[in-house]
Scaffold this motif. Structure first.
Motif, PDB file in Angstrom:
ATOM      1  N   GLY A  53      17.567  11.023 -16.271  1.00  0.00           N
ATOM      2  CA  GLY A  53      18.310   9.286 -16.700  1.00  0.00           C
ATOM      3  C   GLY A  53      17.733   8.770 -15.758  1.00  0.00           C
ATOM      4  N   ILE A  54      17.773   9.171 -14.157  1.00  0.00           N
ATOM      5  CA  ILE A  54      17.736   8.540 -12.837  1.00  0.00           C
ATOM      6  C   ILE A  54      16.082   8.731 -13.161  1.00  0.00           C
ATOM      7  CG2 ILE A  54      18.044   9.292 -10.737  1.00  0.00           C
ATOM      8  CD1 ILE A  54      20.831  10.625 -10.872  1.00  0.00           C
ATOM      9  N   ALA A  55      15.279   9.823 -13.445  1.00  0.00           N
ATOM     10  CA  ALA A  55      14.055   9.905 -13.359  1.00  0.00           C
ATOM     11  C   ALA A  55      12.925   9.235 -14.014  1.00  0.00           C
ATOM     12  CB  ALA A  55      13.522  11.126 -13.785  1.00  0.00           C
ATOM     13  N   MET A  56      14.706   8.704 -14.929  1.00  0.00           N
ATOM     14  CA  MET A  56      13.247   7.508 -16.081  1.00  0.00           C
ATOM     15  C   MET A  56      13.304   6.187 -15.543  1.00  0.00           C
ATOM     16  SD  MET A  56      11.449   8.683 -19.083  1.00  0.00           S
ATOM     17  CE  MET A  56      11.056  10.334 -18.312  1.00  0.00           C
ATOM     18  N   ALA A  57      14.334   5.983 -15.068  1.00  0.00           N
ATOM     19  CA  ALA A  57      14.605   4.764 -14.177  1.00  0.00           C
ATOM     20  C   ALA A  57      13.659   4.893 -13.908  1.00  0.00           C
ATOM     21  CB  ALA A  57      16.479   4.669 -13.616  1.00  0.00           C
ATOM     22  N   ILE A  58      13.722   5.427 -12.362  1.00  0.00           N
ATOM     23  CA  ILE A  58      12.722   4.892 -11.799  1.00  0.00           C
ATOM     24  C   ILE A  58      11.015   5.192 -11.971  1.00  0.00           C
ATOM     25  CG2 ILE A  58      12.830   7.394 -10.280  1.00  0.00           C
ATOM     26  CD1 ILE A  58      11.753   3.718  -8.664  1.00  0.00           C
ATOM     27  N   ALA A  59      10.710   6.224 -12.925  1.00  0.00           N
ATOM     28  CA  ALA A  59       9.442   6.539 -13.100  1.00  0.00           C
ATOM     29  C   ALA A  59       8.872   5.443 -14.197  1.00  0.00           C
ATOM     30  CB  ALA A  59       9.141   7.400 -13.645  1.00  0.00           C
ATOM     31  N   LEU A  60       9.695   4.832 -14.886  1.00  0.00           N
ATOM     32  CA  LEU A  60       8.718   3.988 -15.774  1.00  0.00           C
ATOM     33  C   LEU A  60       9.360   2.530 -14.773  1.00  0.00           C
ATOM     34  CD1 LEU A  60      11.128   5.380 -19.121  1.00  0.00           C
ATOM     35  CD2 LEU A  60       8.245   4.855 -18.422  1.00  0.00           C
ATOM     36  N   SER A  61       9.829   2.271 -14.306  1.00  0.00           N
ATOM     37  CA  SER A  61      10.113   0.641 -13.073  1.00  0.00           C
ATOM     38  C   SER A  61       8.801   1.107 -12.879  1.00  0.00           C
ATOM     39  CB  SER A  61      10.705   0.445 -12.739  1.00  0.00           C
ATOM     40  OG  SER A  61      11.994   0.663 -13.408  1.00  0.00           O
ATOM     41  N   VAL A  62       8.652   1.470 -12.064  1.00  0.00           N
ATOM     42  CA  VAL A  62       7.690   1.390 -10.931  1.00  0.00           C
ATOM     43  C   VAL A  62       6.131   1.775 -12.182  1.00  0.00           C
ATOM     44  CG1 VAL A  62       6.361   3.370  -9.742  1.00  0.00           C
ATOM     45  CG2 VAL A  62       8.093   2.948  -9.608  1.00  0.00           C
ATOM     46  N   CYS A  63       5.916   2.170 -13.604  1.00  0.00           N
ATOM     47  CA  CYS A  63       5.014   2.511 -13.509  1.00  0.00           C
ATOM     48  C   CYS A  63       4.665   0.611 -14.340  1.00  0.00           C
ATOM     49  CB  CYS A  63       5.125   3.262 -14.880  1.00  0.00           C
ATOM     50  SG  CYS A  63       4.285   5.055 -15.192  1.00  0.00           S
ATOM     51  N   GLY A  64       5.744  -0.245 -14.728  1.00  0.00           N
ATOM     52  CA  GLY A  64       5.584  -1.400 -15.403  1.00  0.00           C
ATOM     53  C   GLY A  64       5.061  -1.962 -13.970  1.00  0.00           C
ATOM     54  N   ALA A  65       5.710  -1.689 -13.152  1.00  0.00           N
ATOM     55  CA  ALA A  65       5.246  -2.554 -11.659  1.00  0.00           C
ATOM     56  C   ALA A  65       4.107  -2.356 -11.449  1.00  0.00           C
ATOM     57  CB  ALA A  65       6.363  -2.741 -10.285  1.00  0.00           C
ATOM     58  N   ALA A  66       3.502  -1.268 -11.670  1.00  0.00           N
ATOM     59  CA  ALA A  66       2.010  -0.961 -10.958  1.00  0.00           C
ATOM     60  C   ALA A  66       0.651  -1.360 -11.648  1.00  0.00           C
ATOM     61  CB  ALA A  66       1.705   0.936 -10.563  1.00  0.00           C
ATOM     62  N   TRP A  67       1.685  -1.610 -13.653  1.00  0.00           N
ATOM     63  CA  TRP A  67       0.269  -1.932 -14.980  1.00  0.00           C
ATOM     64  C   TRP A  67       0.235  -3.470 -14.451  1.00  0.00           C
ATOM     65  CZ3 TRP A  67       0.866   0.764 -19.373  1.00  0.00           C
ATOM     66  CH2 TRP A  67      -0.480   1.115 -20.478  1.00  0.00           C
ATOM     67  N   GLY A  68       1.497  -3.905 -14.252  1.00  0.00           N
ATOM     68  CA  GLY A  68       1.360  -5.269 -13.639  1.00  0.00           C
ATOM     69  C   GLY A  68       0.494  -6.054 -12.345  1.00  0.00           C
TER      70      GLY A  68
END
Lengths: 210, 160
Positions: A53-68
């Motif tokens: 869960g911790i990994a998904m929290a940071i990994a997916l958030s950063v992916c979203g930010a990068a995509w944006g």
């Protein structure tokens, strides 16, 4: 002449067929009990759930930010060739995307501070259940924050891209399109709120019981 | 009496509850994000043509944002009933509530996005289309509302 969609469809069909074949074999030979979701959920350590869960929290958030950021950035830089004045005002869109990554890291740190060891072999049912509950909740919170921030980041990126190009045409439009961008970033905020509410009940460790 | 098993407290029941909460907000967020992004491309295009209609054209974005609120409401309601002493029945009901609101919000968000995109572009060129666009937005939003209703009904069944 098969397109990507056709090959993807064939792939999904083959995987489904294989799963059905394996499933039917288990059922019809009397070994259906081997498909045990409850066993799987209990056999995986609560720390595995929590850390995923911790990994998904940071990994997916950063992916979203990068995509944006790259979606907005390409529009700003492309439009700025003819209209260089847009570059400073449209950094707001980039900052809104960055905020999404910051949500992710805040939740990851909050979740990481909740991790605590417990004596698995000598613990009472209460302590074991509370720690498993903690693991599941942290997994859920991590997925919540990760996926909401991923989608929010992409949305803010697309809106920011449109805002940059509209700003290039007519400077008065930027502030109005910023309203739409703020609605888009509220989506990520809802994910953070739900995740925080989910982990306020979590208490892991040797003395866990709510 | 036979013990059907779903009324016993199990260690793994909170997994389904927490997954229900996660799916509820995540998929609604996807619907809201899609609706916002898709209709915003139309708004940005239409605003270049008619800057004065900009504030009226923000309606699809607002309606898409409401879908995320639906998801958050059901997820928070699910979380209120979560604890480490949860029966399997409660866990499954919470999972169902989350899936209900999540997929409904996703569908409504897609509808609002695609229809809103065309709507704002059209009503910038033809002002009489505005009322039609609002009606279509309302019908799309109601899809998410159905999901919210079912999600609320299920989530309130999970009380201890």
């Amino acid at each position: 002449m098969a397109s990507y969609a056709t090959s993807a469809g064939i792939g999904v069909g083959l995987v489904t067929l294989l799963a059905l074949y394996v499933g039917m074999t288990y059922c019809l030979t009397g070994f259906g009990f081997r498909f045990d979701v409850g066993w799987f959920l209990e056999a995986v350590s609560p720390y595995q759930w929590a850390c995923t869960g911790i990994a998904m929290a940071i990994a997916l958030s950063v992916c979203g930010a990068a995509w944006g950021i790259f979606t907005t950035g390409t529009s700003i830089l492309g439009g700025g060739v003819k209209v260089p004045r847009i570059k400073t005002k449209n950094l707001i869109s980039i900052i809104l995307c960055e905020a999404v990554a910051i949500y992710g890291i805040i939740i990851a740190i909050v979740l990481g501070n909740l991790l605590e060891d417990f004596d698995f072999y000598n613990a009472s049912w209460e302590v074991t259940a509370a720690n498993y509950y903690g693991g599941y909740s942290m997994f859920g919170a991590g997925l919540t924050v990760g996926f909401s921030n991923l989608f929010c980041g992409i949305a803010v990126g697309i809106v920011g891209s449109g805002a940059a190009l509209a700003d290039a045409q007519n400077p008065t439009l930027f502030v109005k399109i910023l309203i739409a961008e703020i609605f888009a970033s509220a989506v990520g905020l809802f994910g953070v709120i739900v995740a925080i509410i989910l982990v306020t009940k979590v208490k892991m460790g040797k003395s866990a019981s709510i | 009496m036979s013990n059907l098993g779903s009324r016993e407290q199990t260690v793994w029941a909170p997994f389904f509850g927490s997954m229900g909460a996660a799916i509820g907000i995540s998929l609604s967020a996807l619907g809201a994000a899609y609706g916002t992004a898709k209709s915003s491309t139309g708004i940005c295009t239409a605003a270049v043509l008619r800057p004065d209609l900009m504030m009226k054209s923000v309606i699809p974005v607002v309606m898409a944002g409401i879908l995320a609120i639906y998801g958050a409401v059901v997820s928070i309601l699910i979380i209120q009933n979560l604890s480490y002493e949860l029966t399997a029945f409660q866990g499954f009901v919470q999972f169902g509530a989350g899936i209900a609101v999540g997929f409904a919000g996703l569908a409504a968000g897609f509808a609002i996005g695609i229809a809103g995109d065309s709507g704002v572009r059209g009503s910038a060129q033809q002002p009489r289309l505005y009322v039609g666009m609002i009606l279509i937005m309302i019908f799309s939003e109601v899809l998410g509302l159905y999901g919210l209703i079912v999600g609320l009904l299920l989530a309130t069944k999970a009380t201890a």
